[in-house]
Design an enzyme around this catalytic site. Sequence first.
Site, PDB file in Angstrom:
ATOM      1  N   VAL A  60       0.800  -1.218   0.000  1.00  6.86           N
ATOM      2  CA  VAL A  60       0.000   0.000   0.000  1.00  6.86           C
ATOM      3  C   VAL A  60       0.840   1.278   0.000  1.00  6.86           C
ATOM      4  CG1 VAL A  60      -0.238   0.316   2.509  1.00  6.86           C
ATOM      5  CG2 VAL A  60      -2.146   0.911   0.997  1.00  6.86           C
ATOM      6  N   TYR A  61       2.124   1.198   0.305  1.00  7.88           N
ATOM      7  CA  TYR A  61       2.944   2.414   0.337  1.00  7.88           C
ATOM      8  C   TYR A  61       3.041   3.017  -1.059  1.00  7.88           C
ATOM      9  CZ  TYR A  61       4.529   0.884   5.001  1.00  7.88           C
ATOM     10  OH  TYR A  61       4.594   0.491   6.308  1.00  7.88           O
ATOM     11  N   SER A  62       2.539   4.232  -1.200  1.00  3.64           N
ATOM     12  CA  SER A  62       2.481   4.913  -2.502  1.00  3.64           C
ATOM     13  C   SER A  62       1.846   4.011  -3.558  1.00  3.64           C
ATOM     14  CB  SER A  62       3.875   5.363  -2.948  1.00  3.64           C
ATOM     15  OG  SER A  62       4.379   6.370  -2.099  1.00  3.64           O
TER      16      SER A  62
END
Length: 326
Positions: A60-62
């Site tokens: 989900v990071y960026s």
Amino acid sequence: MHYVNLGATGLKVSRICLGCMSYGDGATGHQAWALKEDESLPFFKQALEAGINFFDTANVYSLGASEEITGRALKQLARRDEIVLATKVHGQMRPDANGKGLSRKAILTEIDHSLTRLGMDYVDLYQIHRFDPETPIEETLEALHDVVKAGKARYIGASSMWAWQFMKALALQRANGWARFVSMQNHMNLIYREEEREMAPLCRDQGVGMIPWSPLARGRLARAADQTTARTESDRFDKFLYKNSEDADRAVIGRLGDIATARGAARAQIALAWLLAKPGVTAPIVGATKPEHLSDAVAALEVKLTPEEIARLEEPYLPHAVAGFI
């Protein structure tokens, strides 16, 4: 650099883990402060040169950009067998009904997407980013077991949840002969110590290594209480985590500053030294957007706080509302 076993496994990891949430694409709006790829590469190089072999990211990071940058950087700078790469699953990756969570469909889909973005055949540690109350836990655990048996992950880990939920998962894994969680990525630092009540003792009892996130409280423990950063101003999750007991937090931060000044050390070194001294803590996950963020983290390994200093740091703490489970 110091290396220790991750929990009860034979896997050796550096006592500092580089958190890769800060490397991605701020344009997604998820992490507006995230560095772009060319800005990120020097931090991977600095980490590897310091002996760090443990790297943590998440799908989900960026919205996947962090995994892409992390994978390309490590492929360019390191040998795959010499690094320990961790990623996570749970967050919203697509707007459709199955675009998030810990269902069998989500886990088996997202591990393949993560491996594609990372450019790797397997991850060393595959973690559930949060607990999913909408999916039977047995379904989640069996799917994770199948990911391990398929060779797509060497080990599995968990992140912030209630201690009873974690113990239930561990018991079900043991009863069914499924791959067991070897790590707990929990929220733990000098101004948020609620994990010391139940989760930390549980992890020590069960041989689970703790790899705390936000060990510097989103940078609060690296600067004076009245200072802010661009991330502090734009990070909505930051405001959710640290909205209570501000006076007590300021008192802790003040003590931290006093001890750092007396020792001639950076505040971050003292805060990390306190966390590293906690039984059961394997490797705090440290983000870095400036060179000193990593150099201070590595220097903290050599800082040994006295019992009196630890008592001074801990004395002003007041209980906080539980934060970070969602």
